[in-house]
Design a protein around this motif. Sequence first.
Motif, PDB file in Angstrom:
ATOM      1  N   TYR A   1       0.824  -1.213   0.000  1.00 42.30           N
ATOM      2  CA  TYR A   1       0.000   0.000   0.000  1.00 42.30           C
ATOM      3  C   TYR A   1       0.865   1.273   0.000  1.00 42.30           C
ATOM      4  O   TYR A   1       0.319   2.377   0.141  1.00 42.30           O
ATOM      5  CB  TYR A   1      -0.883   0.051   1.251  1.00 42.30           C
TER       6      TYR A   1
ATOM      7  N   ARG B   1      -0.149   4.365  -2.114  1.00 43.48           N
ATOM      8  CA  ARG B   1      -1.461   5.003  -2.124  1.00 43.48           C
ATOM      9  C   ARG B   1      -2.015   5.361  -0.743  1.00 43.48           C
ATOM     10  O   ARG B   1      -1.672   4.782   0.262  1.00 43.48           O
ATOM     11  CB  ARG B   1      -2.469   4.179  -2.910  1.00 43.48           C
TER      12      ARG B   1
ATOM     13  N   GLY C   1       1.997   3.661  -9.012  1.00 40.62           N
ATOM     14  CA  GLY C   1       2.025   2.223  -8.785  1.00 40.62           C
ATOM     15  C   GLY C   1       2.283   1.496 -10.085  1.00 40.62           C
ATOM     16  O   GLY C   1       2.151   2.074 -11.160  1.00 40.62           O
TER      17      GLY C   1
ATOM     18  N   PRO D   1      -2.435  -5.158  -8.378  1.00 41.84           N
ATOM     19  CA  PRO D   1      -2.454  -5.084  -6.911  1.00 41.84           C
ATOM     20  C   PRO D   1      -2.412  -6.491  -6.302  1.00 41.84           C
ATOM     21  O   PRO D   1      -3.243  -7.326  -6.643  1.00 41.84           O
ATOM     22  CB  PRO D   1      -3.793  -4.423  -6.593  1.00 41.84           C
TER      23      PRO D   1
ATOM     24  N   ARG E   1      -6.043   1.460  -9.231  1.00 42.94           N
ATOM     25  CA  ARG E   1      -5.351   1.942  -8.017  1.00 42.94           C
ATOM     26  C   ARG E   1      -6.074   3.155  -7.436  1.00 42.94           C
ATOM     27  O   ARG E   1      -6.197   3.310  -6.225  1.00 42.94           O
ATOM     28  CB  ARG E   1      -3.893   2.311  -8.342  1.00 42.94           C
TER      29      ARG E   1
ATOM     30  N   GLU F   1      -7.587   3.793  -3.786  1.00 49.93           N
ATOM     31  CA  GLU F   1      -7.239   4.950  -2.954  1.00 49.93           C
ATOM     32  C   GLU F   1      -8.510   5.686  -2.484  1.00 49.93           C
ATOM     33  O   GLU F   1      -8.546   6.241  -1.384  1.00 49.93           O
ATOM     34  CB  GLU F   1      -6.337   5.912  -3.736  1.00 49.93           C
TER      35      GLU F   1
END
Length: 787
Positions: free
Chosen positions: A356, A359, A420, A424, A472, A476
Amino acid sequence: MSVVVPSMVRTRRRKSSSAERADFQRADFPRERRSSSATRDPFAPIDKYYDEEHIQERLLGSKKQRVVTSYTRQAPVSTPDFGTGFYPRRRGSHDEYTQADQELLINVEKTISDLLDREDNDRNHQITIEDNGPKHISLGTLASAGYRSTDLRGNYVISNLLQELTLAKDLGKKVVKIHRSRLNENPVDRLSRRIRDEFWKNLERCLDADLIEKAGRDPKDWTADPRPRIYVPHGCPEQYEYYTQVAKERPQMRLDVRWLPEGSITPEFVRDLNDAPGILALAMRKEIVNGKEILKGEPFTVPGGRFNEFYGWDSYMESIGLLEHGRVSMAKSMAINFAFCIQHYGKILNANRSYYLCRSQPPFLTDMALKIYEHIKHESDGLSFLKYITQAAIKEYYSVWMAEPRFDTDSGLSRYRPDGLGVPPETEASHFVHVIEPYAQKLGKSFDEYVDGYNAGTIHEPELDEYFLHDRAVRESGHDTSYRLEGCAANLATVDLNSLLYKYETDIARIIRTYFRDHLKITREFQTEANRINGFETSAVWDRRARMRKARMDKLMWNEKVGMYFDYDTVKKAKTNYESATTFWAMWAGAASPRQAAAMVLKALPKFEEFGGLVSGTEKSRGEISISRPNRQWDYPFGWAPQQILAWGGLIRYGYTEEAHRLAYKWLYMVIKAFVDFNGVVVEKYNVTRELDPHKVEAEYGNQGSDFKGVPREGFGWVNASFVYGLSILPISMKRALGTITPWRTFHEKTAVKLDNFDELTIQEVAEDVAEEIGFQNEHGRRASVL
Ligand SMILES: OC[C@H]1O[C@H](O[C@H]2O[C@H](CO)[C@@H](O)[C@H](O)[C@H]2O)[C@H](O)[C@@H](O)[C@@H]1O
Ligand SMILES: [Ca+2]
């Protein structure tokens, strides 16, 4: 009067020797012994309540025989409702229903196993209204030392019995005394009590020697060798030394301690950590213990379920409930941890895990600081706390939300747009199959091969880059996932984010003016380019920023006709049209004018109001759902605690108290009804359109909090908070009605105010009156009559 003695008691009595009987009668439990309830609080926290080691020895003696728990056995019968089995007999005159403080004497293991055997038909270790058991048990009373039995009936009571016994078993108890009133407790009181005494405690974590093992565990670590691992920021050598020492002293823990590099943390670096995910260090303070200085971790509260780390906006929501329950130091520690994250990781993190690092999440720090300050302003360090956190929030404002890539210079508004690379890693592997498979097939690769190549940068796919940029951003935003944001999140200046930043601006202006004589010195660790030369901040510029943002929001996001704010697409340069409950955040933040607020209450609110409170988005905006277009958890028909909390706050702020009460009532009713019917369940989110079983959510990621054996132990952080906060704003009559599980419809019918010339003065009409006064018409052109 015939006294029914459970068969086991009769058998044992016949077998017991006269010597044993004499011992038993000499002991503390004569047949009509006085109940201990006079001295024992029936609603004490579990550790105190079951803290009676001596029960077993005193009652069971060496043979552990005298405590009796049994179902009342009867001949099997068959009924259309229940099928064949042993069913509740009619109540006998021995039943001691009138004795609210009656205590029962219960053999823990045996009763749990009997209960599950008989009552848990679907074998999920919970007793719910979906189980067709007899919903009945006979238990020995304490006053008769188990010689007499009494009946417990009904799903709620029987399920509470299972829950209490499971908790007692967790504490290692073999035999317990339980008050009937504890099993029959007003459900609102019971849930409030469990949140206050148990859930908050069970959600508490700390990155200390003793707790790092628990907090380090990550159910989202899908690697081959998941182990506790901690990353320490470059500026914290003492912490590095501390954890290295812990790892040495407790090798069985297999704690892997690693440095983070100096300077900025790049997307490449974060991507490369995916094979070795770990927790990120948080703030520690120095304490003197036995004349020696030691480091102590600042604790934090985790959301629950698989979310076993320190989250951004969850923590803010939780702090509202924690403060309400007097857990001020926990809320304070979480704010200090946020300041640590801003200082060392450059932002408030989505959560403190390596994956993480790039973000953030929706920002609430200034409001959190002010709320905590209200509780500690009399303390000697109250003001320095406020100063410290405000400086951190100012740094976050400049360097995260008002800087590239999140700030959009054209509109002057901000977006969720984190850096990023790659896929994920924290979601289930299957989550992206439908997205990636077509690309993998094109190259003749398997899903895994393709993901490896894409993550390593050997496969380039600009379309996927674009997809993951938005994905992403969705994460967020905290609203992961929703058709509002899919494929466009990073381009949107959302109503939610810009309302929160408006709140930052107005809060910071107020804090500087009110508490720091309009001159807030910024210490080195929180300085940015914006204030490095001056070294201080004053309020005027923050006021101006707030006014500018409001003007931009009015121009680019407000739709007068619909009475709602919409996200603004900074690339298409146009308002979007997804109707989202985030429109009410503008009210929470104070960004709406009274006229805009009235319009939202009149026109927007009815679109979002469902059986269980506010739904995240409207059905129309979500669109058709199909196998190729599945439900998203932040869309219709799901409702989330933060949406409720913020809407209630916004409505109260603009004087729509009745609306706030109604919505809070509906949400709390839904939560408490599921709690009563489904073995004490409290979950991450609810289907607010589903009256019978709203905790059942068929969407991505399932529903955290529903998977437990016997008893839920932690609820879910922000739902716990919404329950506590919701109760705090409701009048007593509503709280009472909730305690008797009265649906909103019934409560409303019975309590609506009747006035001359009005069948019923509804809140809708009040809103129309307000609108009338300000010259506003609703979409049907209807004007309300003037009072
Ligand atoms: O693992 C999937 C996603 O899980 C988190 O999101 C959800 O849970 C959070 C914790 O309660 C909450 O803050 C968020 O609003 C939820 O949607 C996590 O935040 C995501 O980043 C993650 O991808
Ligand atoms: Ca069951």
